[in-house]
Design an enzyme around this catalytic site. Structure first.
Site, mmCIF file in Angstrom:
data_model
loop_
_atom_site.group_PDB
_atom_site.id
_atom_site.type_symbol
_atom_site.label_atom_id
_atom_site.label_comp_id
_atom_site.label_asym_id
_atom_site.label_seq_id
_atom_site.Cartn_x
_atom_site.Cartn_y
_atom_site.Cartn_z
ATOM 1 C CD1 TRP A 151 -2.993 -1.163 0.359
ATOM 2 C CD2 TRP A 151 -1.899 -2.294 1.951
ATOM 3 N NE1 TRP A 151 -3.667 -2.328 0.593
ATOM 4 C CE2 TRP A 151 -3.030 -3.035 1.555
ATOM 5 C CE3 TRP A 151 -1.061 -2.811 2.939
ATOM 6 C CZ2 TRP A 151 -3.330 -4.276 2.116
ATOM 7 C CZ3 TRP A 151 -1.370 -4.038 3.485
ATOM 8 C CH2 TRP A 151 -2.491 -4.757 3.078
ATOM 9 C CG HIS A 168 -6.677 -0.897 4.040
ATOM 10 N ND1 HIS A 168 -6.267 -2.156 4.371
ATOM 11 C CD2 HIS A 168 -6.115 -0.086 4.981
ATOM 12 C CE1 HIS A 168 -5.495 -2.123 5.459
ATOM 13 N NE2 HIS A 168 -5.390 -0.881 5.833
ATOM 14 N NE ARG A 194 -4.897 0.524 -1.639
ATOM 15 C CZ ARG A 194 -5.240 -0.736 -1.658
ATOM 16 N NH1 ARG A 194 -4.721 -1.559 -2.550
ATOM 17 N NH2 ARG A 194 -6.100 -1.200 -0.768
ATOM 18 C CD GLN A 208 -10.393 -1.009 -0.019
ATOM 19 O OE1 GLN A 208 -10.369 -0.915 1.199
ATOM 20 N NE2 GLN A 208 -9.426 -1.605 -0.707
ATOM 21 C CB VAL A 251 -7.513 -12.200 7.282
ATOM 22 C CG1 VAL A 251 -8.533 -11.102 7.463
ATOM 23 C CG2 VAL A 251 -6.755 -12.046 5.981
ATOM 24 C CB ALA A 301 -12.481 -8.830 8.007
#
Ligand code: FA5
Length: 333
Positions: A151, A168, A194, A208, A251, A301
């Site tokens: 990112w 994000h 970004r 998003q 995650v 998520a």
């Protein structure tokens, strides 16, 4: 009588009230010829005066009357002219009022919110200017973690403050969990930024929609069910999607979801099961987390690229059209 006829002609030729007034003054003003003739009557001899006075009186009356009449006509004419300037053609077609409408991305976002709301998700929001902690650290992305390279970030000045334009919507997960205890399900739509080269499917700003569901005994199967329902409701037909193993530090396991289009698979979102380090960062009780299955908190998520969804839904082949401000493009929606 000859004089009367001539003067009357002159009066009738007056084109407007101003001109008529000039003629009137020529005969009846201080130095006017009729006024003069009337004044000199007194200097004439009796006999001469008797001869001229009646004719002069007739002349005076007739001319006065003619001026009055012409003045009336001219005034009516001028009133008519003024009115015709204000004339309205009530049968003419009306002028169209051009009204704007919502941007296609806003409309899509509203639709997506509706789909998730019907699945029991609450809509929450977070700031576009974030701190390093929320955007990276709390999401298990420490300073030297290679995932930060994914990112490229717009840092705000002064850099010492470590403020950035969020890359994000995942920081909203942290902000929400800091102040809420499970169970819950939320979505967080919003703009992200970004610092990267743009092309047909990448821009430096895009939208998003974060999703987060935390409860007991939540698994990838729940995620698949929710996301299948989402695609079906949004596209109003069965849509082919696939889960591909991928890596996001916040995650475990992580995956990406692609959607099949005429030109192949297009990556739509990232997702996965919330990493225990994230639960720890927001201060959830570690004793609770250590428990497995129905005893501990678990969650999934996801982060959907809304622009990509819009491109699929409205068959748009270049993401940059959304931000170009070209009315010809926007008018099609
Ligand atoms: C993320 O941003 C993760 N925060 C998503 C996530 C959330 C993963 C929760 C796991 C759990 P990624 O960088 O892949 O992931 O971006 C997510 C989606 O945003 C992509 O699938 C894509 O649809 C869209 N996207 C990414 N970069 C761009 C870009 N430059 N322009 C337009 N859309 C983009």
């Amino acid at each position: 009588m000859e004089d009367i006829a001539k003067i009357k002609q002159e009066i009738d030729r007056a084109e407007n009230l101003e001109e008529l007034d000039r003629i009137r003054r020529k005969y009846f003003g201080k130095k006017g010829s009729i006024s003069f003739a009337l004044r000199t009557l007194g200097t004439l001899k009796e006999e001469e005066r008797r001869k001229q006075a009646p004719a002069l009186q007739i002349l005076k009356r007739e001319i006065e009357e003619a001026v009055k009449q012409r003045s009336k006509n001219l005034a009516a004419k001028e009133a008519d002219a003024n009115l015709s300037g204000e004339w309205v053609d009530v049968s003419a077609p009306g002028r169209k009022v051009r009204s704007g409408h919502l941007h296609p991305l806003t409309r899509l976002q509203e639709k997506v919110n509706g789909v998730f709301s019907s699945l029991g998700f609450e809509v929450v929001e977070g700031p576009e200017i974030e701190t390093e902690w929320y955007n990276f650290d709390a999401l298990n992305i420490p300073k030297d973690h290679p995932a930060r390279d994914m990112w490229d970030t717009f840092w705000l000045k002064p850099e010492s403050e470590k403020l950035l334009l969020r890359t994000h919507t995942s920081p909203v997960q942290i902000r929400y969990m800091e102040t809420h205890q499970p169970p819950f399900r939320i979505i967080a739509p919003g703009r992200v930024f970004r610092h990267e080269a743009s092309d047909a499917s990448h821009d430096i700003q895009f939208y998003q929609l974060e999703g987060l569901m935390v409860d007991k005994d939540i698994s990838v199967a729940n995620f698949k069910a929710v996301i299948n329902e989402f695609f079906k409701a949004l596209f109003e037909k069965d849509v082919k999607i696939r889960l591909r193993p991928s890596y996001f530090p916040f995650v475990e396991p992580g995956f990406e979801i692609d959607m099949k289009s005429a030109s192949g698979w297009l990556e739509m979102m990232g997702a996965g099961m919330v990493h225990p380090n994230v639960f720890q960062a927001v201060g959830y009780n570690p004793a609770n987390l250590a428990l497995s299955g129905a005893e501990g908190w678990q969650g999934f998520a996801f982060g959907i690229g809304l622009d990509r969804i819009a491109m699929m839904k409205y068959k748009i082949d270049d993401i940059r059209l959304f931000y170009g401000g070209d009315v010809r493009f926007l008018k099609q929606f």
